[in-house]
Write a protein that holds these residues in place. Structure first.
Motif, PDB file in Angstrom:
ATOM      1  N   MET A  63     -89.266 -36.413 -20.655  1.00 47.78           N
ATOM      2  CA  MET A  63     -89.980 -37.306 -21.568  1.00 47.78           C
ATOM      3  C   MET A  63     -91.061 -38.079 -20.828  1.00 47.78           C
ATOM      4  O   MET A  63     -90.889 -38.475 -19.673  1.00 47.78           O
ATOM      5  N   THR A  64     -92.197 -38.305 -21.502  1.00 49.33           N
ATOM      6  CA  THR A  64     -93.354 -38.967 -20.893  1.00 49.33           C
ATOM      7  C   THR A  64     -93.942 -40.007 -21.851  1.00 49.33           C
ATOM      8  O   THR A  64     -93.724 -39.936 -23.071  1.00 49.33           O
ATOM      9  N   PRO A  65     -94.722 -40.951 -21.337  1.00 43.65           N
ATOM     10  CA  PRO A  65     -95.420 -41.887 -22.224  1.00 43.65           C
ATOM     11  C   PRO A  65     -96.357 -41.187 -23.208  1.00 43.65           C
ATOM     12  O   PRO A  65     -96.565 -41.699 -24.315  1.00 43.65           O
ATOM     13  N   ALA A  66     -96.909 -40.039 -22.833  1.00 39.05           N
ATOM     14  CA  ALA A  66     -97.785 -39.319 -23.756  1.00 39.05           C
ATOM     15  C   ALA A  66     -97.006 -38.832 -24.979  1.00 39.05           C
ATOM     16  O   ALA A  66     -97.514 -38.871 -26.111  1.00 39.05           O
ATOM     17  N   ILE A  67     -95.774 -38.372 -24.768  1.00 42.52           N
ATOM     18  CA  ILE A  67     -94.946 -37.959 -25.908  1.00 42.52           C
ATOM     19  C   ILE A  67     -94.531 -39.185 -26.712  1.00 42.52           C
ATOM     20  O   ILE A  67     -94.490 -39.145 -27.950  1.00 42.52           O
ATOM     21  N   TRP A  68     -94.216 -40.283 -26.039  1.00 43.17           N
ATOM     22  CA  TRP A  68     -93.943 -41.532 -26.766  1.00 43.17           C
ATOM     23  C   TRP A  68     -95.126 -41.890 -27.666  1.00 43.17           C
ATOM     24  O   TRP A  68     -94.936 -42.325 -28.797  1.00 43.17           O
ATOM     25  N   ARG A  69     -96.333 -41.724 -27.153  1.00 41.08           N
ATOM     26  CA  ARG A  69     -97.527 -42.042 -27.948  1.00 41.08           C
ATOM     27  C   ARG A  69     -97.573 -41.188 -29.209  1.00 41.08           C
ATOM     28  O   ARG A  69     -97.827 -41.694 -30.314  1.00 41.08           O
ATOM     29  N   ASP A  70     -97.304 -39.881 -29.072  1.00 40.29           N
ATOM     30  CA  ASP A  70     -97.338 -38.995 -30.238  1.00 40.29           C
ATOM     31  C   ASP A  70     -96.233 -39.355 -31.231  1.00 40.29           C
ATOM     32  O   ASP A  70     -96.443 -39.324 -32.454  1.00 40.29           O
ATOM     33  N   LEU A  71     -95.045 -39.693 -30.723  1.00 40.85           N
ATOM     34  CA  LEU A  71     -93.963 -40.132 -31.600  1.00 40.85           C
ATOM     35  C   LEU A  71     -94.341 -41.417 -32.322  1.00 40.85           C
ATOM     36  O   LEU A  71     -94.107 -41.567 -33.534  1.00 40.85           O
ATOM     37  N   HIS A  72     -94.903 -42.343 -31.591  1.00 41.94           N
ATOM     38  CA  HIS A  72     -95.268 -43.631 -32.168  1.00 41.94           C
ATOM     39  C   HIS A  72     -96.299 -43.453 -33.278  1.00 41.94           C
ATOM     40  O   HIS A  72     -96.176 -44.044 -34.367  1.00 41.94           O
ATOM     41  N   ARG A  73     -97.308 -42.653 -33.027  1.00 39.19           N
ATOM     42  CA  ARG A  73     -98.340 -42.421 -34.038  1.00 39.19           C
ATOM     43  C   ARG A  73     -97.751 -41.805 -35.296  1.00 39.19           C
ATOM     44  O   ARG A  73     -98.066 -42.227 -36.422  1.00 39.19           O
ATOM     45  N   ALA A  74     -96.896 -40.792 -35.115  1.00 44.75           N
ATOM     46  CA  ALA A  74     -96.290 -40.136 -36.272  1.00 44.75           C
ATOM     47  C   ALA A  74     -95.389 -41.095 -37.038  1.00 44.75           C
ATOM     48  O   ALA A  74     -95.359 -41.093 -38.277  1.00 44.75           O
ATOM     49  N   ALA A  75     -94.657 -41.946 -36.317  1.00 47.77           N
ATOM     50  CA  ALA A  75     -93.764 -42.896 -36.974  1.00 47.77           C
ATOM     51  C   ALA A  75     -94.557 -43.955 -37.730  1.00 47.77           C
ATOM     52  O   ALA A  75     -94.190 -44.330 -38.853  1.00 47.77           O
ATOM     53  N   VAL A  76     -95.628 -44.451 -37.143  1.00 46.65           N
ATOM     54  CA  VAL A  76     -96.458 -45.457 -37.817  1.00 46.65           C
ATOM     55  C   VAL A  76     -97.031 -44.893 -39.110  1.00 46.65           C
ATOM     56  O   VAL A  76     -97.041 -45.566 -40.159  1.00 46.65           O
ATOM     57  N   THR A  99     -86.460 -44.024 -25.073  1.00 44.46           N
ATOM     58  CA  THR A  99     -87.354 -43.779 -26.200  1.00 44.46           C
ATOM     59  C   THR A  99     -87.021 -44.703 -27.363  1.00 44.46           C
ATOM     60  O   THR A  99     -87.913 -45.263 -28.006  1.00 44.46           O
ATOM     61  N   ALA A 100     -85.729 -44.870 -27.650  1.00 42.12           N
ATOM     62  CA  ALA A 100     -85.327 -45.769 -28.737  1.00 42.12           C
ATOM     63  C   ALA A 100     -85.826 -47.185 -28.477  1.00 42.12           C
ATOM     64  O   ALA A 100     -86.324 -47.861 -29.385  1.00 42.12           O
ATOM     65  N   PHE A 101     -85.721 -47.647 -27.229  1.00 43.11           N
ATOM     66  CA  PHE A 101     -86.106 -49.019 -26.918  1.00 43.11           C
ATOM     67  C   PHE A 101     -87.615 -49.219 -27.031  1.00 43.11           C
ATOM     68  O   PHE A 101     -88.066 -50.222 -27.602  1.00 43.11           O
ATOM     69  N   VAL A 102     -88.406 -48.277 -26.507  1.00 45.84           N
ATOM     70  CA  VAL A 102     -89.859 -48.468 -26.565  1.00 45.84           C
ATOM     71  C   VAL A 102     -90.345 -48.438 -28.013  1.00 45.84           C
ATOM     72  O   VAL A 102     -91.251 -49.195 -28.399  1.00 45.84           O
ATOM     73  N   LEU A 103     -89.718 -47.610 -28.856  1.00 47.12           N
ATOM     74  CA  LEU A 103     -90.091 -47.608 -30.270  1.00 47.12           C
ATOM     75  C   LEU A 103     -89.591 -48.869 -30.967  1.00 47.12           C
ATOM     76  O   LEU A 103     -90.250 -49.402 -31.864  1.00 47.12           O
ATOM     77  N   ASP A 104     -88.438 -49.360 -30.549  1.00 45.03           N
ATOM     78  CA  ASP A 104     -87.851 -50.538 -31.170  1.00 45.03           C
ATOM     79  C   ASP A 104     -88.764 -51.750 -31.050  1.00 45.03           C
ATOM     80  O   ASP A 104     -88.850 -52.562 -31.975  1.00 45.03           O
ATOM     81  N   VAL A 105     -89.429 -51.895 -29.926  1.00 43.97           N
ATOM     82  CA  VAL A 105     -90.260 -53.088 -29.719  1.00 43.97           C
ATOM     83  C   VAL A 105     -91.721 -52.858 -30.090  1.00 43.97           C
ATOM     84  O   VAL A 105     -92.523 -53.786 -30.005  1.00 43.97           O
ATOM     85  N   THR A 106     -92.078 -51.645 -30.544  1.00 48.63           N
ATOM     86  CA  THR A 106     -93.471 -51.372 -30.903  1.00 48.63           C
ATOM     87  C   THR A 106     -93.641 -50.866 -32.327  1.00 48.63           C
ATOM     88  O   THR A 106     -94.755 -50.510 -32.717  1.00 48.63           O
ATOM     89  N   ARG A 205     -93.255 -55.969 -32.305  1.00 42.79           N
ATOM     90  CA  ARG A 205     -93.246 -57.074 -31.345  1.00 42.79           C
ATOM     91  C   ARG A 205     -94.341 -56.915 -30.294  1.00 42.79           C
ATOM     92  O   ARG A 205     -94.850 -57.903 -29.762  1.00 42.79           O
ATOM     93  N   PHE A 206     -94.688 -55.664 -29.969  1.00 41.65           N
ATOM     94  CA  PHE A 206     -95.736 -55.394 -28.988  1.00 41.65           C
ATOM     95  C   PHE A 206     -96.582 -54.223 -29.472  1.00 41.65           C
ATOM     96  O   PHE A 206     -96.093 -53.339 -30.185  1.00 41.65           O
ATOM     97  N   ASP A 207     -97.838 -54.220 -29.063  1.00 47.61           N
ATOM     98  CA  ASP A 207     -98.668 -53.045 -29.286  1.00 47.61           C
ATOM     99  C   ASP A 207     -98.206 -51.937 -28.360  1.00 47.61           C
ATOM    100  O   ASP A 207     -97.828 -52.183 -27.205  1.00 47.61           O
ATOM    101  N   PHE A 208     -98.235 -50.707 -28.882  1.00 47.05           N
ATOM    102  CA  PHE A 208     -97.853 -49.591 -28.024  1.00 47.05           C
ATOM    103  C   PHE A 208     -99.014 -49.213 -27.104  1.00 47.05           C
ATOM    104  O   PHE A 208    -100.175 -49.229 -27.512  1.00 47.05           O
ATOM    105  N   SER A 209     -98.676 -48.878 -25.870  1.00 53.70           N
ATOM    106  CA  SER A 209     -99.666 -48.391 -24.912  1.00 53.70           C
ATOM    107  C   SER A 209     -99.048 -47.264 -24.100  1.00 53.70           C
ATOM    108  O   SER A 209     -97.946 -47.418 -23.564  1.00 53.70           O
ATOM    109  N   ALA A 210     -99.736 -46.127 -24.045  1.00 56.90           N
ATOM    110  CA  ALA A 210     -99.276 -45.035 -23.189  1.00 56.90           C
ATOM    111  C   ALA A 210     -99.781 -45.207 -21.766  1.00 56.90           C
ATOM    112  O   ALA A 210     -99.326 -44.523 -20.851  1.00 56.90           O
TER     113      ALA A 210
END
Length: 326
Positions: A63-76, A99-106, A205-210
């Motif tokens: 898992m990478t921040p780039a995949i977190w970014r794609d997950l975050h965008r799709a979830a938003v 992954t759950a935690f980074v999405l939880d706060v963003t 709670r926070f803006d997401f940043s990859a």
């Protein structure tokens, strides 16, 4: 009553893994695509309208921040879609808590967001993925799941992202929560919550940043010397998480090195390497410029510190205030 509309974001993991034999221990994660997986789910006859999107198909150790970014965008996007009732994310178990935690706060808390995985691949005897996913559907379909932050469903239990920790390498009961244990119990036919939602209609709670700053983790062990710190800290390093013994403890020589770095602007967070490690502030933390991780384990403490630094929050007292809120 119409069936719920659920978006499934797939990232791979053991739940989508396969092996050449139903009894082999080794297997390949991320082998089954979302379309094939959802076809298996449809055979269960659970009343729901599922739409799938493949974000990645990997073992979660990759898992990478780039995949977190794609997950975050799709979830938003899904959270803003009035047709979507809830979101399920399939994920490997090794880093699902991160992954759950980074999405939880963003992410905002207006719709259910549920991560789910499996401890056994799809070809194994006793595959737990289908039941876990059916349970995740039950949770994501429940309007009362909103307002609880991002959730993780494993082994008939529902965990909050802040609390969940993988504490076993084998067995379907591999997860626990700390400081809270499960916040609910679930089966494909029933769901029981332990208390009311606690984050109703919260914004992110926070803006997401990859583009996260460099924050390494220093694992404390017998015989460690200050030179270990020097090997981790570079000119790009903005903070460091101490994976300390006991309640975030470390040898005096390592502490002195970190104090000098903290005085120079490096943010230092004391966490614990223990499975149930609650780290309170020490009287010396103010003078040292240190932050106590409280109930966050080193992996989650690292994510929170990265997001705080990325948001321009660098004062130790302000950082401590955010850790105290978790």
């Amino acid at each position: 009553m119409s069936n719920p509309n659920l978006l499934v974001l797939a990232t791979g993991g053991t739940i989508a893994g396969s092996a050449d034999s139903a009894t082999r221990h080794d297997y390949r994660p991320g082998q089954i695509g979302i379309d094939d997986f959802l076809a298996r789910i449809e055979e269960l006859g659970i009343p729901a309208n599922l739409t799938g999107k493949q974000i990645a198909n990997i073992g979660s150790e990759n898992m990478t921040p780039a995949i977190w970014r794609d997950l975050h965008r799709a979830a938003v996007t899904a959270i803003g879609d009035p047709v979507c009732d809830g979101i399920i994310i399939t994920h490997g178990t090794d880093t699902v808590e991160e992954t759950a935690f980074v999405l939880d706060v963003t992410l905002p808390t207006s719709k259910p967001v549920v991560l789910v995985g499996a401890m056994r691949p799809a070809t194994a005897v006793g595959y737990d993925g289908l039941r876990n996913f059916a349970n995740a559907m039950r949770v994501a379909s429940d309007p009362d799941a909103a307002g609880r932050g991002v959730l993780v469903v494993m082994g008939d239990r529902v965990f909050a992202a802040r609390d969940i920790r993988k504490n076993r390498t084998r067995g379907t009961d591999a997860f626990a929560g700390f400081p809270r244990d499960a916040v609910g119990l679930v089966t494909p036919s029933a769901l029981d919550w332990f208390g009311a939602p606690w984050r109703m209609d919260e914004t992110a709670r926070f803006d997401f940043s990859a583009d996260l700053p460099d924050v390494p983790v220093l694992f404390i062990h017998a015989g460690i010397t200050p030179e270990y710190v020097d090997r981790l800290v570079t000119t790009e390093t903005r903070g460091i998480i101490v994976c300390g013994v006991g309640e975030g403890n470390m040898p005096d020589s390592v502490r002195e090195r970190l104090i000098r770095l903290a005085q120079g602007g490096l943010r230092v967070v004391r966490a614990s390497r223990l499975g149930e490690g609650l780290v309170d502030r020490e009287p010396e933390d103010d003078a040292n410029g240190f932050v106590a991780a409280r109930a966050l384990n080193p992996a989650k403490a690292r994510i929170l510190l990265q997001l705080l630094i990325a948001a321009g929050i660098s004062d130790p007292a302000a950082i401590q205030s955010e850790f105290d809120r978790r």
